[in-house]
Scaffold this motif. Structure first.
Motif, PDB file in Angstrom:
ATOM      1  N   VAL A  23      -6.451  -0.895  29.373  1.00 19.76           N
ATOM      2  CA  VAL A  23      -6.094  -0.121  30.557  1.00 19.76           C
ATOM      3  C   VAL A  23      -5.106   0.954  30.128  1.00 19.76           C
ATOM      4  CG1 VAL A  23      -4.870  -0.168  32.778  1.00 19.76           C
ATOM      5  CG2 VAL A  23      -6.493  -1.992  32.196  1.00 19.76           C
ATOM      6  N   VAL A  24      -5.427   2.204  30.442  1.00 21.35           N
ATOM      7  CA  VAL A  24      -4.555   3.344  30.128  1.00 21.35           C
ATOM      8  C   VAL A  24      -4.139   3.973  31.452  1.00 21.35           C
ATOM      9  CG1 VAL A  24      -4.350   5.565  28.970  1.00 21.35           C
ATOM     10  CG2 VAL A  24      -5.736   3.750  27.944  1.00 21.35           C
ATOM     11  N   ILE A  25      -2.839   3.930  31.740  1.00 22.06           N
ATOM     12  CA  ILE A  25      -2.347   4.439  33.014  1.00 22.06           C
ATOM     13  C   ILE A  25      -1.385   5.599  32.799  1.00 22.06           C
ATOM     14  CG2 ILE A  25      -0.604   2.584  33.059  1.00 22.06           C
ATOM     15  CD1 ILE A  25      -0.600   2.803  36.116  1.00 22.06           C
ATOM     16  N   GLY A  26      -1.611   6.659  33.562  1.00 21.78           N
ATOM     17  CA  GLY A  26      -0.719   7.811  33.574  1.00 21.78           C
ATOM     18  C   GLY A  26      -0.434   8.193  35.015  1.00 21.78           C
ATOM     19  N   ASP A  27      -0.052   9.436  35.237  1.00 18.02           N
ATOM     20  CA  ASP A  27       0.201   9.903  36.598  1.00 18.02           C
ATOM     21  C   ASP A  27      -1.134  10.331  37.200  1.00 18.02           C
ATOM     22  OD1 ASP A  27       1.009  10.971  38.962  1.00 18.02           O
ATOM     23  OD2 ASP A  27       2.073  12.679  38.100  1.00 18.02           O
ATOM     24  N   ALA A  28      -1.752   9.420  37.950  1.00 18.72           N
ATOM     25  CA  ALA A  28      -3.076   9.677  38.505  1.00 18.72           C
ATOM     26  C   ALA A  28      -3.028  10.490  39.790  1.00 18.72           C
ATOM     27  CB  ALA A  28      -3.800   8.351  38.750  1.00 18.72           C
ATOM     28  N   GLY A  29      -1.842  10.750  40.315  1.00 17.96           N
ATOM     29  CA  GLY A  29      -1.735  11.544  41.526  1.00 17.96           C
ATOM     30  C   GLY A  29      -2.461  10.906  42.697  1.00 17.96           C
ATOM     31  N   GLU A  30      -3.304  11.679  43.365  1.00 15.62           N
ATOM     32  CA  GLU A  30      -4.030  11.180  44.538  1.00 15.62           C
ATOM     33  C   GLU A  30      -5.044  10.097  44.169  1.00 15.62           C
ATOM     34  OE1 GLU A  30      -3.252  11.997  47.617  1.00 15.62           O
ATOM     35  OE2 GLU A  30      -1.677  13.312  46.829  1.00 15.62           O
ATOM     36  N   ALA A  31      -5.349   9.958  42.891  1.00 22.02           N
ATOM     37  CA  ALA A  31      -6.295   8.913  42.470  1.00 22.02           C
ATOM     38  C   ALA A  31      -5.672   7.522  42.510  1.00 22.02           C
ATOM     39  CB  ALA A  31      -6.813   9.211  41.064  1.00 22.02           C
ATOM     40  N   PHE A  32      -4.359   7.426  42.678  1.00 22.41           N
ATOM     41  CA  PHE A  32      -3.723   6.129  42.869  1.00 22.41           C
ATOM     42  C   PHE A  32      -4.054   5.622  44.278  1.00 22.41           C
ATOM     43  CE2 PHE A  32      -0.236   7.173  39.651  1.00 22.41           C
ATOM     44  CZ  PHE A  32      -0.646   6.211  38.750  1.00 22.41           C
ATOM     45  N   ASP A  33      -4.765   4.529  44.357  1.00 23.05           N
ATOM     46  CA  ASP A  33      -4.998   3.860  45.636  1.00 23.05           C
ATOM     47  C   ASP A  33      -5.178   2.371  45.346  1.00 23.05           C
ATOM     48  OD1 ASP A  33      -7.625   3.552  44.661  1.00 23.05           O
ATOM     49  OD2 ASP A  33      -8.376   5.244  45.825  1.00 23.05           O
ATOM     50  N   TYR A  34      -5.310   1.578  46.394  1.00 22.85           N
ATOM     51  CA  TYR A  34      -5.399   0.130  46.181  1.00 22.85           C
ATOM     52  C   TYR A  34      -6.585  -0.219  45.290  1.00 22.85           C
ATOM     53  CZ  TYR A  34      -5.984  -4.832  46.863  1.00 22.85           C
ATOM     54  OH  TYR A  34      -6.130  -6.171  46.632  1.00 22.85           O
ATOM     55  N   ALA A  35      -7.725   0.396  45.548  1.00 22.66           N
ATOM     56  CA  ALA A  35      -8.933   0.040  44.797  1.00 22.66           C
ATOM     57  C   ALA A  35      -8.765   0.323  43.304  1.00 22.66           C
ATOM     58  CB  ALA A  35     -10.136   0.794  45.347  1.00 22.66           C
ATOM     59  N   SER A  36      -8.212   1.494  42.966  1.00 17.92           N
ATOM     60  CA  SER A  36      -8.070   1.842  41.547  1.00 17.92           C
ATOM     61  C   SER A  36      -7.038   0.952  40.868  1.00 17.92           C
ATOM     62  CB  SER A  36      -7.695   3.313  41.392  1.00 17.92           C
ATOM     63  OG  SER A  36      -6.440   3.584  41.969  1.00 17.92           O
ATOM     64  N   LEU A  37      -5.943   0.675  41.553  1.00 19.33           N
ATOM     65  CA  LEU A  37      -4.930  -0.215  40.990  1.00 19.33           C
ATOM     66  C   LEU A  37      -5.464  -1.622  40.834  1.00 19.33           C
ATOM     67  CD1 LEU A  37      -1.857   1.133  42.952  1.00 19.33           C
ATOM     68  CD2 LEU A  37      -2.018   1.045  40.457  1.00 19.33           C
ATOM     69  N   ASN A  38      -6.251  -2.077  41.786  1.00 22.09           N
ATOM     70  CA  ASN A  38      -6.782  -3.437  41.712  1.00 22.09           C
ATOM     71  C   ASN A  38      -7.803  -3.573  40.592  1.00 22.09           C
ATOM     72  OD1 ASN A  38      -6.644  -6.100  42.856  1.00 22.09           O
ATOM     73  ND2 ASN A  38      -8.727  -5.783  43.640  1.00 22.09           N
ATOM     74  N   ARG A  39      -8.601  -2.513  40.372  1.00 23.66           N
ATOM     75  CA  ARG A  39      -9.541  -2.556  39.240  1.00 23.66           C
ATOM     76  C   ARG A  39      -8.787  -2.673  37.920  1.00 23.66           C
ATOM     77  NH1 ARG A  39     -12.478   1.154  42.496  1.00 23.66           N
ATOM     78  NH2 ARG A  39     -11.470   2.941  41.489  1.00 23.66           N
ATOM     79  N   ALA A  40      -7.711  -1.907  37.794  1.00 21.29           N
ATOM     80  CA  ALA A  40      -6.908  -1.981  36.582  1.00 21.29           C
ATOM     81  C   ALA A  40      -6.271  -3.358  36.439  1.00 21.29           C
ATOM     82  CB  ALA A  40      -5.836  -0.897  36.606  1.00 21.29           C
ATOM     83  N   PHE A  41      -5.774  -3.900  37.550  1.00 15.72           N
ATOM     84  CA  PHE A  41      -5.180  -5.243  37.547  1.00 15.72           C
ATOM     85  C   PHE A  41      -6.197  -6.280  37.047  1.00 15.72           C
ATOM     86  CE2 PHE A  41      -5.075  -9.177  40.097  1.00 15.72           C
ATOM     87  CZ  PHE A  41      -3.956  -9.776  39.531  1.00 15.72           C
ATOM     88  N   ARG A  42      -7.415  -6.204  37.535  1.00 16.25           N
ATOM     89  CA  ARG A  42      -8.438  -7.178  37.129  1.00 16.25           C
ATOM     90  C   ARG A  42      -8.789  -7.039  35.653  1.00 16.25           C
ATOM     91  NH1 ARG A  42     -12.488  -7.346  42.467  1.00 16.25           N
ATOM     92  NH2 ARG A  42     -11.007  -8.469  43.805  1.00 16.25           N
ATOM     93  N   GLU A  43      -8.778  -5.819  35.143  1.00 18.97           N
ATOM     94  CA  GLU A  43      -8.997  -5.630  33.702  1.00 18.97           C
ATOM     95  C   GLU A  43      -7.894  -6.313  32.903  1.00 18.97           C
ATOM     96  OE1 GLU A  43     -11.318  -4.173  31.885  1.00 18.97           O
ATOM     97  OE2 GLU A  43     -12.537  -3.059  33.323  1.00 18.97           O
ATOM     98  N   LEU A  44      -6.645  -6.181  33.354  1.00 19.00           N
ATOM     99  CA  LEU A  44      -5.517  -6.803  32.663  1.00 19.00           C
ATOM    100  C   LEU A  44      -5.613  -8.314  32.702  1.00 19.00           C
ATOM    101  CD1 LEU A  44      -2.626  -4.468  33.886  1.00 19.00           C
ATOM    102  CD2 LEU A  44      -3.658  -4.519  31.611  1.00 19.00           C
ATOM    103  N   VAL A  45      -5.958  -8.850  33.859  1.00 23.21           N
ATOM    104  CA  VAL A  45      -6.102 -10.302  33.996  1.00 23.21           C
ATOM    105  C   VAL A  45      -7.206 -10.821  33.077  1.00 23.21           C
ATOM    106  CG1 VAL A  45      -6.772 -12.144  35.593  1.00 23.21           C
ATOM    107  CG2 VAL A  45      -5.163 -10.394  36.323  1.00 23.21           C
TER     108      VAL A  45
END
Length: 265
Positions: free
Chosen positions: A108-130
């Protein structure tokens, strides 16, 4: 002896699309003095090509090797470790990661996603980490000065959310990571103790540089700087100056003093 300079971009050289007064001239003075430098930016919304074009439009010509960004560091890390990125970055930055789809494992590579930050995108990243993906943060800045002149949330808050939820600690590739500063200096063949950092962020730019072992770090009163920032983080700035022009004055004066001292011996 001061032998190299590291310069932040946003808030030091420019704000938005406007050059900060005197910045281009200050950079020219550093070049005339024979001081090598690197631009070390935590900007994670724009690809390197756009940053270089923006600088050129301001009359500031910068060679590609003079610019170090977290995205560039991330691409090198992903290739070295054979990782395929799961990107949570600004759409404009995705082009930097093309050609990395075939890695043996995920990151998972996270930067300043701006408007692309939302629950769905964060949750997808969370599931990848898990599921076991590596956790790579391009930067962990708290805030940045937005186009309207006000402070806005930067990537750090979202990195912290994923860290809290997943129980994973990210690998930070941008400032204030010591490796980021030292990587920039490695290209200049300069020891950290002989270098100076100039930035508008007392935490990531200044305290980060000093913790990395740089000899000095100057805080400018432009960009995201707010009164009393110099007292908020440790180590404190070596000096606080008005702007990049003032920082250049400080650097050149310090070099002259060191040279005069050496001649006296």
């Amino acid at each position: 002896m001061i032998r190299a300079v590291l310069l932040d971009l946003l808030g030091v050289v420019y704000d938005g699309d406007a050059q900060i007064a005197g910045a281009a001239e200050a950079i020219g003075r550093l070049r005339e003095a024979g001081l090598p430098f690197r631009f070390v930016s935590n900007t994670t919304r724009s690809p390197r090509s756009a940053i270089l074009a923006q600088l050129a439009a301001m009359g500031i010509e910068v060679a590609e090797e003079e610019l170090l960004t977290p995205a560039r560091a991330a691409v090198e890390w992903l290739r070295k470790h054979d990782r395929q990125p799961h990107l949570l970055v600004h759409p404009d930055l995705e082009v930097e990661f093309s050609g990395l789809e075939g890695g043996s494992r995920r990151a998972v590579v996270i930067g300043d996603a701006g408007e692309a930050f939302d629950y769905a995108s964060l949750n997808r990243a969370f599931r990848e980490l898990v599921a076991g993906a590596d956790f790579v943060a391009l930067a962990v800045n708290r805030t940045f000065k937005d186009a309207d002149g006000q402070l806005s949330l930067d990537a750090g808050a979202f990195v912290a959310a994923l860290e809290f939820a997943s129980g994973r600690t990210p690998l930070v590739l941008g400032k204030p990571s010591p490796d980021f500063f030292l990587s920039a200096l490695a290209g200049l063949n300069c020891p950290a103790t002989d270098s100076v950092m100039v930035g508008d962020d007392a935490e990531s730019d200044v305290a980060g540089a000093l913790r990395a072992g740089l000899g000095a770090a100057l805080l400018v009163r432009t960009g995201k700087y707010r009164p009393k920032d110099e007292a908020r983080f440790n180590p404190a700035p070596t000096a606080v100056v008005d702007d990049l022009a003032g920082a250049t004055d400080w650097i050149l004066k310090a070099r002259r003093a060191e040279t005069d001292s050496g001649d006296a011996l």
